[in-house]
Motif scaffolding. Structure first.
Motif, PDB file in Angstrom:
ATOM      1  N   ASN A  70       5.784   0.228 -11.817  1.00  0.00           N
ATOM      2  CA  ASN A  70       4.870  -0.914 -11.651  1.00  0.00           C
ATOM      3  C   ASN A  70       4.466  -1.132 -10.195  1.00  0.00           C
ATOM      4  OD1 ASN A  70       4.996  -1.509 -14.433  1.00  0.00           O
ATOM      5  ND2 ASN A  70       6.852  -2.698 -14.114  1.00  0.00           N
ATOM      6  N   GLN A  71       4.559  -0.101  -9.381  1.00  0.00           N
ATOM      7  CA  GLN A  71       4.245  -0.192  -7.952  1.00  0.00           C
ATOM      8  C   GLN A  71       3.127   0.784  -7.594  1.00  0.00           C
ATOM      9  OE1 GLN A  71       6.125  -2.212  -5.707  1.00  0.00           O
ATOM     10  NE2 GLN A  71       7.079  -2.996  -7.572  1.00  0.00           N
TER      11      GLN A  71
ATOM     12  N   PRO B 127      -1.480   0.356 -10.218  1.00  0.00           N
ATOM     13  CA  PRO B 127      -1.395  -0.129 -11.598  1.00  0.00           C
ATOM     14  C   PRO B 127      -2.353  -1.284 -11.890  1.00  0.00           C
ATOM     15  CG  PRO B 127       0.527  -0.860 -10.354  1.00  0.00           C
ATOM     16  CD  PRO B 127      -0.286   0.017  -9.438  1.00  0.00           C
TER      17      PRO B 127
ATOM     18  N   PHE C 139      -2.588  -4.665 -14.251  1.00  0.00           N
ATOM     19  CA  PHE C 139      -1.749  -5.596 -15.012  1.00  0.00           C
ATOM     20  C   PHE C 139      -2.614  -6.565 -15.805  1.00  0.00           C
ATOM     21  CE2 PHE C 139       0.867  -4.327 -11.397  1.00  0.00           C
ATOM     22  CZ  PHE C 139       2.050  -3.986 -12.027  1.00  0.00           C
TER      23      PHE C 139
ATOM     24  N   GLU D  12       1.705  -7.391 -17.714  1.00  0.00           N
ATOM     25  CA  GLU D  12       2.120  -6.089 -18.261  1.00  0.00           C
ATOM     26  C   GLU D  12       1.291  -4.971 -17.645  1.00  0.00           C
ATOM     27  OE1 GLU D  12       2.271  -3.588 -22.471  1.00  0.00           O
ATOM     28  OE2 GLU D  12       1.583  -5.658 -22.485  1.00  0.00           O
ATOM     29  N   ASN D  13       1.964  -3.905 -17.229  1.00  0.00           N
ATOM     30  CA  ASN D  13       1.305  -2.713 -16.694  1.00  0.00           C
ATOM     31  C   ASN D  13       0.681  -1.963 -17.868  1.00  0.00           C
ATOM     32  OD1 ASN D  13       0.607  -0.243 -15.583  1.00  0.00           O
ATOM     33  ND2 ASN D  13       2.541   0.061 -14.518  1.00  0.00           N
TER      34      ASN D  13
ATOM     35  N   GLN E 158      -3.839   2.232 -15.028  1.00  0.00           N
ATOM     36  CA  GLN E 158      -3.905   2.442 -13.581  1.00  0.00           C
ATOM     37  C   GLN E 158      -5.198   3.135 -13.201  1.00  0.00           C
ATOM     38  OE1 GLN E 158      -1.121   6.378 -13.631  1.00  0.00           O
ATOM     39  NE2 GLN E 158      -0.204   4.425 -14.170  1.00  0.00           N
TER      40      GLN E 158
END
Length: 151
Positions: A83-84, A111, A113, A117-118, A121
């Motif tokens: 998530n980064q 990503p 969101f 929630e991811n 991307q």
């Protein structure tokens, strides 16, 4: 700065409800690839239903065989788990890199969101070594936030 000039164009594309979501995403890819000289491949990957994998969405650049990427595999798969943002100045120095083209020297993945929630991307490959700065990250975070509004 080119990024500040592109932001209103991204907003205009996103707000055009006459086009489908995929058409708008493709238009964003085209905009970025055209105006940022070191963005040589620009595309979106999204979580593939309930599967632990990413599926290729709209993109511009060289065709890729990587239409499905398992979570954890490659840079995109790692971002799906972490998530980064992931900035890779030199892809040849990455152990877990999936090569799309021998011309690619660097990659950045940010990503998207939706409700925390991811769900996907933006992925950008560059044929220029180490071109990405914090300004790229902030701009792509802006793009992803705008994209999230229509997903």
């Amino acid at each position: 700065m080119i990024f500040e000039n592109l932001k209103p164009q991204v907003e205009t594309i996103i707000s055009n409800e006459q086009k489908t979501v995929d058409e708008r995403l493709l238009e964003i890819c085209e905009l970025l690839e055209k105006h940022i000289k070191y963005y040589n491949w620009v595309g979106f990957y999204f979580k593939n239903g309930d599967k632990e994998e990413l599926k290729l969405g709209p993109y511009v650049g060289e065709p890729t065989d990587h239409t499905i990427i398992p979570f954890g595999k490659g840079i995109c798969g790692q971002v799906a788990v972490s998530n980064q943002n992931f900035v890779v100045p030199d892809v040849s120095a990455q152990d877990n890199y999936i090569a799309c083209s021998i011309t690619v020297k660097a990659e950045i993945v940010v990503p998207i969101f939706v409700n925390g929630e991811n769900i996907g991307q933006i992925d950008i490959d560059s044929n220029t070594p180490d071109p990405f700065t914090e300004a790229d990250e902030r701009f792509l975070e802006f793009v992803c936030a705008k994209v999230a509004e229509i997903l």
